[in-house]
Design a protein around this motif. Structure first.
Motif, PDB file in Angstrom:
ATOM      1  N   TYR A 146      -6.827  -3.090   7.662  1.00 46.88           N
ATOM      2  CA  TYR A 146      -7.435  -1.953   6.979  1.00 46.88           C
ATOM      3  C   TYR A 146      -6.489  -1.380   5.935  1.00 46.88           C
ATOM      4  O   TYR A 146      -6.878  -1.106   4.794  1.00 46.88           O
ATOM      5  CB  TYR A 146      -7.821  -0.877   8.003  1.00 46.88           C
ATOM      6  CG  TYR A 146      -8.500   0.321   7.372  1.00 46.88           C
ATOM      7  CD1 TYR A 146      -9.823   0.255   6.963  1.00 46.88           C
ATOM      8  CD2 TYR A 146      -7.810   1.508   7.179  1.00 46.88           C
ATOM      9  CE1 TYR A 146     -10.445   1.334   6.368  1.00 46.88           C
ATOM     10  CE2 TYR A 146      -8.415   2.606   6.589  1.00 46.88           C
ATOM     11  CZ  TYR A 146      -9.736   2.509   6.190  1.00 46.88           C
ATOM     12  OH  TYR A 146     -10.343   3.587   5.596  1.00 46.88           O
ATOM     13  N   LEU A 147      -5.228  -1.230   6.322  1.00 46.06           N
ATOM     14  CA  LEU A 147      -4.212  -0.701   5.408  1.00 46.06           C
ATOM     15  C   LEU A 147      -4.125  -1.548   4.142  1.00 46.06           C
ATOM     16  O   LEU A 147      -4.056  -1.026   3.027  1.00 46.06           O
ATOM     17  CB  LEU A 147      -2.862  -0.674   6.120  1.00 46.06           C
ATOM     18  CG  LEU A 147      -1.653  -0.160   5.336  1.00 46.06           C
ATOM     19  CD1 LEU A 147      -1.800   1.328   5.052  1.00 46.06           C
ATOM     20  CD2 LEU A 147      -0.374  -0.411   6.119  1.00 46.06           C
ATOM     21  N   ALA A 148      -4.152  -2.861   4.308  1.00 43.33           N
ATOM     22  CA  ALA A 148      -4.031  -3.766   3.162  1.00 43.33           C
ATOM     23  C   ALA A 148      -5.229  -3.669   2.219  1.00 43.33           C
ATOM     24  O   ALA A 148      -5.120  -4.022   1.035  1.00 43.33           O
ATOM     25  CB  ALA A 148      -3.879  -5.204   3.653  1.00 43.33           C
ATOM     26  N   ARG A 149      -6.357  -3.184   2.716  1.00 40.34           N
ATOM     27  CA  ARG A 149      -7.582  -3.113   1.898  1.00 40.34           C
ATOM     28  C   ARG A 149      -7.748  -1.774   1.178  1.00 40.34           C
ATOM     29  O   ARG A 149      -8.652  -1.629   0.374  1.00 40.34           O
ATOM     30  CB  ARG A 149      -8.810  -3.361   2.783  1.00 40.34           C
ATOM     31  CG  ARG A 149      -8.858  -4.742   3.399  1.00 40.34           C
ATOM     32  CD  ARG A 149      -9.118  -5.788   2.363  1.00 40.34           C
ATOM     33  NE  ARG A 149      -9.224  -7.118   2.944  1.00 40.34           N
ATOM     34  CZ  ARG A 149      -9.556  -8.194   2.267  1.00 40.34           C
ATOM     35  NH1 ARG A 149      -9.803  -8.098   0.983  1.00 40.34           N
ATOM     36  NH2 ARG A 149      -9.619  -9.361   2.847  1.00 40.34           N
ATOM     37  N   ILE A 150      -6.903  -0.810   1.475  1.00 39.53           N
ATOM     38  CA  ILE A 150      -7.007   0.482   0.796  1.00 39.53           C
ATOM     39  C   ILE A 150      -6.467   0.322  -0.626  1.00 39.53           C
ATOM     40  O   ILE A 150      -5.289  -0.006  -0.799  1.00 39.53           O
ATOM     41  CB  ILE A 150      -6.225   1.579   1.557  1.00 39.53           C
ATOM     42  CG1 ILE A 150      -6.797   1.762   2.966  1.00 39.53           C
ATOM     43  CG2 ILE A 150      -6.273   2.902   0.795  1.00 39.53           C
ATOM     44  CD1 ILE A 150      -5.980   2.690   3.857  1.00 39.53           C
TER      45      ILE A 150
END
Length: 198
Positions: free
Chosen positions: A148-152
């Motif tokens: 999720y962090l990588a997709r922000i």
């Protein structure tokens, strides 16, 4: 890596596993006999890409990171600290060479269990199956957070998400160049965002 042998160190991981799920006296006895302790100096390489890591570590004190090399850069993929378990997933569970490096970021002390002993626990102690399930659930939750962090798309929101979902003290302990790499931003961007938060 410095290794040490004593019974006292084994109680740390026994207590850790017992806090996840009650363990039997027989499993406790097996763990005390087979768990080993080790320590790593700051910035020491624990496991290299191209090697098979057959140890499952529990951090007693310190911090480690996983990273891979891309061209001339190191890309940090995870950071763990006290009371967290780490290994090379492909190395430990599949006996395959790892694509990542594991490095200590501080002077770090760990307990560890080799794969053959871990497998013995799963085969002979039913409670270890429950512990394994819970540890895997925790790992997948952390992996979901990283995905999720990588997709922000926004750097500031990535930093906010990381701080909100991390141990409070960990942000100050991670060297900024590695934290910036983990958050997929330039170090100067991270410095600016950290100043704006103060």
């Amino acid at each position: 890596m410095l290794s040490s042998e004593n019974t006292e160190k084994n109680l740390f991981i026994v207590d850790f596993l017992n806090s996840i799920h009650p363990i039997s006296p027989n499993l406790k006895e097996f763990l005390i006999k087979n768990i080993k302790s080790c320590s790593f100096d700051k910035n020491e390489i624990i496991s290299k890409a191209g090697e098979v890591c057959n140890k499952l570590y529990l951090i007693k004190k310190g911090m480690v990171r996983g990273y891979f090399e891309s061209e001339s850069s190191e890309i940090t993929t995870w950071v763990d600290s006290e009371n967290e378990v780490f290994t090379s997933i492909t190395g430990f569970f599949r006996n395959e060479v790892s694509q990542e490096y594991i490095q200590s970021l501080e002077n770090t002390s760990c307990d560890y269990l080799e794969y053959k002993d871990y497998k013995h626990c799963l085969d002979h102690f039913p409670e270890m199956i429950q512990i394994n399930r819970i540890l895997l659930e925790d790992y997948y939750i952390l992996a979901e957070h990283r995905v999720y962090l990588a997709r922000i798309p926004n750097a500031s929101k990535r930093l906010d998400y990381f701080i909100t979902n991390s141990k409070p003290e960990i942000v100050d302990r991670i060297p900024k160049k590695y934290l910036a790499s983990f958050l997929a931003m330039r170090p100067e961007t991270l410095s600016r965002l950290m100043r704006e938060r103060d």
